[in-house]
Design a protein around this motif. Structure first.
Motif, PDB file in Angstrom:
ATOM      1  N   LEU A  56     -18.839  21.184  -2.770  1.00 58.24           N
ATOM      2  CA  LEU A  56     -17.433  19.967  -2.637  1.00 58.24           C
ATOM      3  C   LEU A  56     -17.141  21.003  -1.046  1.00 58.24           C
ATOM      4  O   LEU A  56     -17.118  20.130  -0.288  1.00 58.24           O
ATOM      5  CB  LEU A  56     -16.597  19.400  -3.627  1.00 58.24           C
ATOM      6  N   PRO A  57     -16.743  22.045  -1.329  1.00 54.82           N
ATOM      7  CA  PRO A  57     -15.362  22.525  -0.167  1.00 54.82           C
ATOM      8  C   PRO A  57     -16.318  23.436   0.840  1.00 54.82           C
ATOM      9  O   PRO A  57     -16.014  23.768   1.930  1.00 54.82           O
ATOM     10  CB  PRO A  57     -15.043  24.008  -1.146  1.00 54.82           C
ATOM     11  N   ILE A  58     -17.473  24.003  -0.382  1.00 55.24           N
ATOM     12  CA  ILE A  58     -19.031  24.359   1.365  1.00 55.24           C
ATOM     13  C   ILE A  58     -19.499  23.410   1.608  1.00 55.24           C
ATOM     14  O   ILE A  58     -19.479  23.344   2.976  1.00 55.24           O
ATOM     15  CB  ILE A  58     -19.794  25.509  -0.080  1.00 55.24           C
ATOM     16  N   ALA A  59     -19.564  22.479   0.756  1.00 53.13           N
ATOM     17  CA  ALA A  59     -20.500  20.972   1.487  1.00 53.13           C
ATOM     18  C   ALA A  59     -19.114  20.259   2.827  1.00 53.13           C
ATOM     19  O   ALA A  59     -19.730  20.261   3.938  1.00 53.13           O
ATOM     20  CB  ALA A  59     -20.607  20.077   1.112  1.00 53.13           C
ATOM     21  N   SER A  60     -18.117  20.572   2.725  1.00 58.18           N
ATOM     22  CA  SER A  60     -16.910  20.013   3.295  1.00 58.18           C
ATOM     23  C   SER A  60     -16.684  20.999   5.044  1.00 58.18           C
ATOM     24  O   SER A  60     -16.985  20.577   6.063  1.00 58.18           O
ATOM     25  CB  SER A  60     -15.922  20.220   2.766  1.00 58.18           C
ATOM     26  N   VAL A  61     -16.812  21.750   4.694  1.00 62.46           N
ATOM     27  CA  VAL A  61     -17.323  23.025   5.127  1.00 62.46           C
ATOM     28  C   VAL A  61     -17.990  23.607   6.548  1.00 62.46           C
ATOM     29  O   VAL A  61     -17.963  23.734   7.969  1.00 62.46           O
ATOM     30  CB  VAL A  61     -16.919  24.810   5.271  1.00 62.46           C
ATOM     31  N   CYS A 105     -13.846  15.902   3.701  1.00 59.81           N
ATOM     32  CA  CYS A 105     -13.572  15.892   2.624  1.00 59.81           C
ATOM     33  C   CYS A 105     -12.370  16.399   1.658  1.00 59.81           C
ATOM     34  O   CYS A 105     -12.828  17.112   0.831  1.00 59.81           O
ATOM     35  CB  CYS A 105     -15.261  16.069   1.516  1.00 59.81           C
ATOM     36  N   GLN A 106     -11.374  16.356   2.654  1.00 55.39           N
ATOM     37  CA  GLN A 106     -10.199  16.896   1.652  1.00 55.39           C
ATOM     38  C   GLN A 106      -9.760  16.045   0.116  1.00 55.39           C
ATOM     39  O   GLN A 106     -10.259  15.275   1.038  1.00 55.39           O
ATOM     40  CB  GLN A 106      -9.768  17.535   2.980  1.00 55.39           C
ATOM     41  N   PRO A 107      -8.719  16.873  -0.424  1.00 58.01           N
ATOM     42  CA  PRO A 107      -8.945  15.289  -1.095  1.00 58.01           C
ATOM     43  C   PRO A 107      -7.655  14.460  -0.833  1.00 58.01           C
ATOM     44  O   PRO A 107      -7.236  13.663  -1.261  1.00 58.01           O
ATOM     45  CB  PRO A 107      -7.929  16.804  -2.211  1.00 58.01           C
ATOM     46  N   ASP A 135     -12.426  10.423  -0.111  1.00 61.09           N
ATOM     47  CA  ASP A 135     -13.088   9.944   0.137  1.00 61.09           C
ATOM     48  C   ASP A 135     -14.167  10.873   0.286  1.00 61.09           C
ATOM     49  O   ASP A 135     -14.824  11.599   1.114  1.00 61.09           O
ATOM     50  CB  ASP A 135     -13.087   8.797   1.595  1.00 61.09           C
ATOM     51  N   TYR A 136     -14.763  11.113  -0.764  1.00 65.28           N
ATOM     52  CA  TYR A 136     -16.074  12.154  -1.023  1.00 65.28           C
ATOM     53  C   TYR A 136     -17.418  11.776  -0.677  1.00 65.28           C
ATOM     54  O   TYR A 136     -18.352  12.519  -0.696  1.00 65.28           O
ATOM     55  CB  TYR A 136     -16.227  12.816  -2.483  1.00 65.28           C
ATOM     56  N   ARG A 137     -17.583  10.422  -0.426  1.00 64.54           N
ATOM     57  CA  ARG A 137     -18.660  10.086  -0.033  1.00 64.54           C
ATOM     58  C   ARG A 137     -19.959  10.794   0.572  1.00 64.54           C
ATOM     59  O   ARG A 137     -20.671  11.492   0.968  1.00 64.54           O
ATOM     60  CB  ARG A 137     -18.782   8.521  -0.117  1.00 64.54           C
ATOM     61  N   PRO A 138     -19.060  11.061   2.094  1.00 64.29           N
ATOM     62  CA  PRO A 138     -20.002  12.282   3.455  1.00 64.29           C
ATOM     63  C   PRO A 138     -20.021  12.960   2.680  1.00 64.29           C
ATOM     64  O   PRO A 138     -21.184  13.591   3.257  1.00 64.29           O
ATOM     65  CB  PRO A 138     -18.382  11.949   4.198  1.00 64.29           C
ATOM     66  N   CYS A 139     -19.369  14.202   1.809  1.00 69.19           N
ATOM     67  CA  CYS A 139     -20.143  15.014   1.477  1.00 69.19           C
ATOM     68  C   CYS A 139     -21.030  15.127   0.104  1.00 69.19           C
ATOM     69  O   CYS A 139     -22.146  15.948   0.189  1.00 69.19           O
ATOM     70  CB  CYS A 139     -18.526  16.298   0.587  1.00 69.19           C
ATOM     71  N   VAL A 140     -20.488  13.983  -1.084  1.00 71.96           N
ATOM     72  CA  VAL A 140     -21.582  14.069  -2.284  1.00 71.96           C
ATOM     73  C   VAL A 140     -22.656  13.337  -1.896  1.00 71.96           C
ATOM     74  O   VAL A 140     -23.664  13.276  -2.458  1.00 71.96           O
ATOM     75  CB  VAL A 140     -20.876  14.058  -3.366  1.00 71.96           C
ATOM     76  N   GLY A 189     -24.194  14.069   0.846  1.00 69.23           N
ATOM     77  CA  GLY A 189     -25.518  14.346   1.808  1.00 69.23           C
ATOM     78  C   GLY A 189     -26.439  14.405   1.315  1.00 69.23           C
ATOM     79  O   GLY A 189     -26.149  15.082  -0.263  1.00 69.23           O
ATOM     80  N   PRO A 190     -27.509  14.820   1.833  1.00 67.62           N
ATOM     81  CA  PRO A 190     -28.786  15.983   1.253  1.00 67.62           C
ATOM     82  C   PRO A 190     -28.916  17.334   1.116  1.00 67.62           C
ATOM     83  O   PRO A 190     -29.011  17.514  -0.244  1.00 67.62           O
ATOM     84  CB  PRO A 190     -30.222  15.711   2.491  1.00 67.62           C
ATOM     85  N   ILE A 191     -28.417  17.810   2.265  1.00 66.44           N
ATOM     86  CA  ILE A 191     -28.172  19.236   1.271  1.00 66.44           C
ATOM     87  C   ILE A 191     -27.249  19.331  -0.145  1.00 66.44           C
ATOM     88  O   ILE A 191     -27.640  19.757  -1.188  1.00 66.44           O
ATOM     89  CB  ILE A 191     -27.241  20.034   1.729  1.00 66.44           C
ATOM     90  N   TYR A 192     -26.335  18.302  -0.127  1.00 61.39           N
ATOM     91  CA  TYR A 192     -25.120  18.698  -1.884  1.00 61.39           C
ATOM     92  C   TYR A 192     -26.450  18.129  -2.270  1.00 61.39           C
ATOM     93  O   TYR A 192     -26.412  18.409  -3.943  1.00 61.39           O
ATOM     94  CB  TYR A 192     -24.301  17.850  -1.367  1.00 61.39           C
ATOM     95  N   GLN A 193     -26.413  16.879  -2.826  1.00 55.85           N
ATOM     96  CA  GLN A 193     -28.074  16.715  -3.865  1.00 55.85           C
ATOM     97  C   GLN A 193     -29.182  16.997  -4.058  1.00 55.85           C
ATOM     98  O   GLN A 193     -29.642  17.032  -4.597  1.00 55.85           O
ATOM     99  CB  GLN A 193     -28.521  15.070  -2.833  1.00 55.85           C
ATOM    100  N   LEU A 194     -29.560  17.688  -2.544  1.00 59.00           N
ATOM    101  CA  LEU A 194     -30.820  18.661  -2.851  1.00 59.00           C
ATOM    102  C   LEU A 194     -30.179  20.184  -4.265  1.00 59.00           C
ATOM    103  O   LEU A 194     -30.834  20.604  -4.913  1.00 59.00           O
ATOM    104  CB  LEU A 194     -31.028  18.996  -1.958  1.00 59.00           C
ATOM    105  N   GLY A 195     -28.842  20.104  -3.886  1.00 54.29           N
ATOM    106  CA  GLY A 195     -27.825  21.592  -5.061  1.00 54.29           C
ATOM    107  C   GLY A 195     -28.292  20.624  -6.273  1.00 54.29           C
ATOM    108  O   GLY A 195     -27.910  21.977  -7.009  1.00 54.29           O
ATOM    109  N   ALA A 196     -27.238  19.812  -5.955  1.00 54.04           N
ATOM    110  CA  ALA A 196     -27.163  18.786  -8.086  1.00 54.04           C
ATOM    111  C   ALA A 196     -28.815  19.397  -8.234  1.00 54.04           C
ATOM    112  O   ALA A 196     -29.049  19.152  -9.756  1.00 54.04           O
ATOM    113  CB  ALA A 196     -27.574  17.644  -7.515  1.00 54.04           C
TER     114      ALA A 196
END
Length: 163
Positions: free
Chosen positions: A44-49, A55-57, A61-66, A68-75
């Motif tokens: 999450l912090p990596i995707a944010s940066v 995507c800060q606490p 609202d974490y939806r833009p980060c989680v 995203g395609p990069i986060y999803q592919l990582g999952a």
């Protein structure tokens, strides 16, 4: 007085039932939940940066980060990696170990990477089709699910350890 012989080779082991296999899968889902929490904590912090997203606490609202395609592919990579590593190296996931199940070729040889990939692609489809890929095994004498058939693999029950 009957003496039962302990199976000495993979083909002699009994084929695993659907119930036992689904129970092992439930255990694996618990492991995957833990892995996904660790992944989220790191990613999450990596995707944010990297994504330049807020995507800060404080934003809550974490939806833009989680989303995203990069986060999803990582999952997907974390989930697939868990199964690939478990199947290829040990022939068992943590859930399979708890239920004394082992996965291998019909002759007892560990799966190839190709078999692991085929299994990982078809197994979710077996569940997504309302479990038909699993439950169709009840109609087969060899108790093979869709992913067993496609990957040319078998799940067998290991004998209980003697104390």
């Amino acid at each position: 007085m009957s003496t039962s012989k302990t199976p000495s080779s993979f083909p002699e082991l009994p084929i695993a039932s659907i119930g036992r296999r689904l129970a092992a899968l439930m255990y694996d889902l618990l492991i995957l939940m833990g892995l996904m929490m660790v992944y989220g904590f790191i990613a999450l912090p990596i995707a944010s940066v990297l994504g330049g997203l807020n995507c800060q606490p404080e934003a809550m609202d974490y939806r833009p980060c989680v989303g995203g395609p990069i986060y999803q592919l990582g999952a997907v990579a974390v989930i697939a990696g868990y199964f690939f590593w478990s199947w290829r190296v040990a022939g068992q996931t943590v859930g399979m170990r708890a239920w004394r199940l082992i996965l291998a070729n019909p002759d007892g040889v560990q799966l190839t990477w190709r078999q692991c990939i085929l299994r990982a692609i078809v197994a979710p489809l077996s569940i997504a089709c309302l479990g038909l890929g699993y439950f169709s095994a009840w109609a087969r004498s060899d108790k093979a699910s869709w992913h067993d058939l496609i990957s040319e693999s078998q799940v067998r029950v290991l004998p209980k350890r003697k104390k």
